[in-house]
Design an enzyme around this catalytic site. Structure first.
Site, PDB file in Angstrom:
ATOM      1  CD  GLU A  54      -5.667  -5.606  -3.016  1.00 34.04           C
ATOM      2  OE1 GLU A  54      -6.775  -5.333  -3.497  1.00 34.04           O
ATOM      3  OE2 GLU A  54      -4.604  -5.541  -3.673  1.00 34.04           O
ATOM      4  CB  CYS A  89      -6.382  -8.914  -4.522  1.00 29.97           C
ATOM      5  SG  CYS A  89      -4.786  -8.465  -5.246  1.00 29.97           S
TER       6      CYS A  89
END
Length: 373
Positions: A54, A89
């Site tokens: 991500e 993330c």
């Protein structure tokens, strides 16, 4: 292909596979950021300890000056929500103003396990789970096993003829399969963190047991050698300074063990009830002490049987060549005493087959029954 949720997740899956052999013991993860039905950023987990998928996707957008606010992100594994080698993330997703998150696999890691999706929803982000779930789960079967069992995922690999021989009656075995299948074996070596073979293979073939792919990574070499017969002049020992090597033994000779350690080999001692290497103890050591998440078993017939009998094998990957060797004395891929009743067989399930070059590959999961594991 229609640009629906499955389309974008398939793009993320393709990216995730680029981390094979380098992300472990972390999972392989890919991510794509989408706005107006177009991918505006992408990334994958490239290497253990580096940024997660991500964050690499966000970095891709940042490098192009693209604002991700109100965009969607497709990620093959539930975003992490804890601090490890990198920040969570979920934090990056929230900070970048993402509107919707599409997830392939749920993360079995107790530090995540639904908490990542829950945190995103608590911040008003729409979360859809289970997009191409089967494909995403299959990608990380090694990680899922390792994070829960704490022992390596073991794949037994062998090549045999259509009549079930791994060598001619005189022992010659090069080559059973074609070039394409042998290249696939190198990819399997890259995929797994360790290769394990028996001393018989070392004495017969003097192999290197390395990964011969350009830009690849050599896995840990594990040699099961109950009485430390491995020659100090073997290729395995001579290259132990550059390729990590572990010699597992049951009855070590102190002087030989010292010589092996002097040649940069690690020596592990675990004596089983049969006087041979305790394979379960070896797997525990590899997982807990060396962080090895997977083992490609390239053993001979006897080691293959011992591994099955000890219950450490998770998957069998059999390469079958369109050849017949014949010979009542020619070896089969699994030796040992064998079972004495068909009902006591080691059962294989979830089989899938593919053709690689002229050869057939059948991959199956091992289902232990009757107290075998």
């Amino acid at each position: 292909m229609e640009k629906n949720n499955e389309y974008f997740m398939s793009k993320a899956l393709t990216l995730a596979k680029k981390g094979m052999g380098f992300a472990s013991p972390n999972p392989m993860v890919g991510a794509v950021i989408v706005r107006d039905n177009e991918i505006i950023g992408s990334g994958y987990h490239q290497r253990y300890g580096s940024l997660h998928a991500e964050r690499n996707a966000f970095a891709d957008c940042d490098s192009k000056g693209i604002d991700c606010t109100e965009a969607d992100i497709y990620v093959t594994l539930e975003p992490c929500c804890h601090y490890g080698k990198t920040p969570p993330c979920t934090e990056a997703i929230i900070e970048h103003g993402i509107k919707r998150v599409f997830i392939g696999s749920s993360d079995p890691n107790p530090l995540v396990a639904g908490k990542g999706a829950k945190m995103l929803r608590e911040h008003g982000i729409e979360v859809t789970q289970g997009v191409l779930k089967d494909e995403c789960d299959s990608l990380n079967e090694i990680f899922f096993h390792f994070i829960t069992a704490k022992t390596p995922f073991v794949t037994m690999k062998y090549a045999m003829t259509t009549d079930g021989r791994i060598a001619c009656k005189n022992g010659r075995s090069k080559w059973i399969t074609g070039e394409a299948a042998r290249l696939d074996v190198q990819k399997q070596r890259l995929k797994h963190s360790a290769i394990m073979a028996g001393i018989g293979t070392v004495l017969a073939d003097n192999p290197m047991l390395n990964c011969r792919l350009e830009g690849g990574r050599d896995p840990l070499r594990v040699i099961c050698d109950s009485t430390l017969r491995i020659p100090l002049e073997s290729n395995i020992v001579k290259t132990a300074g550059s390729i990590p090597t572990l010699i597992a033994t049951a009855q070590p000779d102190a002087d030989k063990a010292a010589a092996l350690r002097g040649a940069d080999c690690r020596v592990f001692v675990a004596k089983g009830a049969d006087g041979r290497v305790d394979l379960k103890a070896l797997m525990e050591y590899l997982g807990e002490q060396m962080n090895i998440d997977s083992v490609l078993l390239e053993g001979g017939a006897e080691l293959n049987w011992a591994a099955l009998k000890s219950g450490i094998v998770n998957k069998v990957r059999a390469y079958i060549a369109p050849k017949i060797f014949g010979g009542s004395g020619a070896k089969a891929p699994v030796g040992g005493e064998g079972v004495d009743e068909p009902s006591k067989a080691f059962m294989l399930t979830d089989s899938r087959a593919e053709t690689i070059g002229d050869d057939l590959v059948i991959e199956s999961r091992v289902r232990y029954v009757h107290g075998d594991s």
